[in-house]
Design an enzyme around this catalytic site. Structure first.
Site, PDB file in Angstrom:
ATOM      1  CB  SER A   1     -35.787  39.724  52.383  1.00 53.54           C
ATOM      2  OG  SER A   1     -33.883  39.249  52.601  1.00 53.54           O
TER       3      SER A   1
ATOM      4  CG  ASP B   1     -33.650  44.389  36.400  1.00 57.71           C
ATOM      5  OD1 ASP B   1     -34.420  45.512  36.243  1.00 57.71           O
ATOM      6  OD2 ASP B   1     -32.427  44.774  37.125  1.00 57.71           O
TER       7      ASP B   1
ATOM      8  CE  LYS C   1     -31.575  41.475  54.707  1.00 57.68           C
ATOM      9  NZ  LYS C   1     -31.384  40.594  54.556  1.00 57.68           N
TER      10      LYS C   1
END
Length: 528
Positions: free
Chosen positions: A369, A380, A394
């Site tokens: 999460s 990224d 999640k």
């Protein structure tokens, strides 16, 4: 409905948006324990309207209400609620005792009224139902209802919800982690900068009395209630300490306590930060620990390790602001759902706190999460090398809405997407350096790392796989199977990456192009 902020909780729990209801504490204290159909109707109206307003998928209220009633029927095997030919029957021992006209499928108020009335009718004929308290019935109905939704939607009664809010927002207390033992209450740890530390309590102290009451025989809940209290109030504890001949008393003035989520240690001039969750103090504490490392290590500071292993999540705005500590510009995360206000874009706005020093993030199968948001954002942006195994996956956002009884209904609201665009739900974050096969053999692992055997390319990690493509997701996750271990091998690999610039450069690769549109929202979502 007014939303306050998004939060991300646990792998078993959720990424969450918190909303306040209109119920006051005075109403809470005056609520009778017995079932009251009028109060129940208000509860069910609030719950059913919340689902139809914000849930990720479009649902009809009749299915939810009937699921809740069928759950109530499990209290007494002789009791039945059925929908036939537009009528909801209340039956007991094979006899129909009431017939209630069914509202339209999307009539939240009508189905709330019917639910409250059907339970009242059931109490007339079922002794077990008649003896059930209001809170137990609310829990039964809402548990049955959310079971029709998804694994992360859930109901918390007012006691559990109070603990949830304390975990997120803090509480009046002294600042200790405890373990209840036969002889008293053991202090597992005393939190930094808390009343307990200021009063002189130490790790492993044994509290034998709290406010004049023997601690031996108290359960965990009683201890927590005794130590917590209004901010500014005091509590006296009697403490037994090794090497001290007799117990002694300490008076402690309670303060606002937010559970600590960040710890710091220095290993070979590398700052290792373990982030155990995301509550309202996480970003502030992490910033303080980074500054502490810079003060203590100075020019000798070689880099940072952010350990997110076993981190189940927490508050979304904290996940965003933690990522923002390290990323100077670009997309951090975006969320998308059915509700128009669920489409949110979060952009970096702060200067990079660690500069050019190398950064490694550790993840495992229990990284979930909010922690996945941080890992994906740093990966990224190529700000960090991510090491470990595939994370939990999640990737849904929940909204927490307070109900009239001060309980909470947590509903899945949106899915979140990594800066490069892929949805994290079910797929998780694949590391740059895969150590799924934890042999504990550092030399062998480093040999494989230098040969490129453990590296996963960004093109592979960001492959476009639909979240409903079971085979595609399974194939992607199999590249670095989930591992739950949080051993020292990952830390040792991280240290080697930081201490070897060439190895680090090969692992981190080149930056990924991310979107830069949208607005930066400071406290997540603020629909009007």
């Amino acid at each position: 409905m007014s939303f306050r902020r998004l939060a991300i909780s646990t792998a078993a729990a959720s990424l969450t948006l918190v909303a306040l209801g209109a119920c006051t504490m005075q109403e809470l204290r005056s609520e009778p324990a017995a079932y009251d159909p009028a109060r129940a109707e208000r509860m069910f109206i609030a719950g059913y309207q919340d689902v139809t307003a914000v849930y990720l998928e479009d649902v009809e209220v009749d299915d939810l209400a009937l699921a809740g009633l069928k759950a109530v029927a499990q209290i007494d095997p002789e009791l039945k609620f059925d929908l036939t030919d537009g009528l909801v029957s209340v039956g007991y021992a094979e006899t129909v005792h009431a017939l209630l006209p069914a509202p339209a499928p999307r009539d939240s108020t009508g189905w709330a009224r019917l639910t409250a009335t059907a339970i009242e009718e059931g109490q007339r004929v079922s002794p077990a139902l008649g003896d059930s308290l209001a809170e137990d019935l609310y829990e039964t109905v809402f548990d049955g209802m959310v079971a029709e939704l998804d694994a992360y939607s859930r109901y918390a009664g007012r006691e559990e919800a109070r603990e949830n809010r304390a975990s997120r927002d803090g509480f009046g207390g002294i600042g200790v982690r405890i373990r209840v033992e036969e002889e008293g209450v053991r202090l597992v740890s005393v939190m930094e900068r808390t009343p307990a530390e200021a009063a002189g309590l130490r790790d492993q102290d044994l509290i034998v009395e709290i406010a004049g009451k023997l601690a031996a025989g108290m359960d965990q809940r009683d201890v927590v209630r005794a130590l917590r209290g209004p901010i500014g109030s005091s509590v006296r504890v009697s403490v037994r300490r090794d090497q001290v001949p007799a117990p002694f008393d300490i008076d402690i003035r309670r303060d606002h306590i937010v559970p600590q989520t960040v710890t710091y240690r220095s290993v070979n001039d590398v700052a290792v930060m373990r982030v155990a969750g995301f509550n309202q103090s996480t970003t502030r504490t992490l910033r303080q620990k980074i500054m502490q490392a810079e003060r203590e290590l100075g020019d000798d500071l070689r880099g940072f390790v952010i350990d997110l292993r076993d981190n189940p999540g927490g508050l979304l705005d904290q996940a965003v602001s933690v990522a923002d500590l390290f990323i100077a510009n670009g997309r951090l995360v975006s969320t998308h759902g059915r509700h128009p206000d669920s489409h949110q874009y979060f952009e970096a706005r702060r200067d990079d706190l660690v500069g050019q020093r190398p950064l490694v993030v550790l993840i495992n199968g229990n990284t979930a999460s909010a922690s996945e948001i941080v890992a994906a954002a740093l990966q990224d942006s190529r700000k960090a090398v991510v090491v470990g195994s595939n994370s939990f996956g999640k990737g849904t956002v929940q909204t927490v809405l307070r109900l009239p009884n001060e309980g909470e209904l947590t509903l899945t609201w949106a899915r979140f997407h990594a800066p490069s665009g892929y949805a994290l739900h079910r797929r998780g974050v694949l590391p740059d350096v895969c150590i799924a096969d934890d042999t504990g053999d550092l030399p062998a692992t480093l040999t494989r790392l230098r040969s490129g055997e453990l590296t996963i390319s960004s093109l592979t990690r960001q492959a476009p796989v639909d979240i409903d493509d079971d085979a595609g997701l399974q194939q992607l996750r199999a590249l670095c199977p989930t591992r739950d271990s949080d051993g020292e091998l990952d830390v040792e690999v991280a240290m080697q990456l930081i201490l070897d610039p060439g190895l680090y450069a090969n692992a981190i690769g080149s930056p990924v192009t991310t979107a830069n549109t949208g607005t930066r929202v400071n406290e997540a979502v603020r629909p009007h």
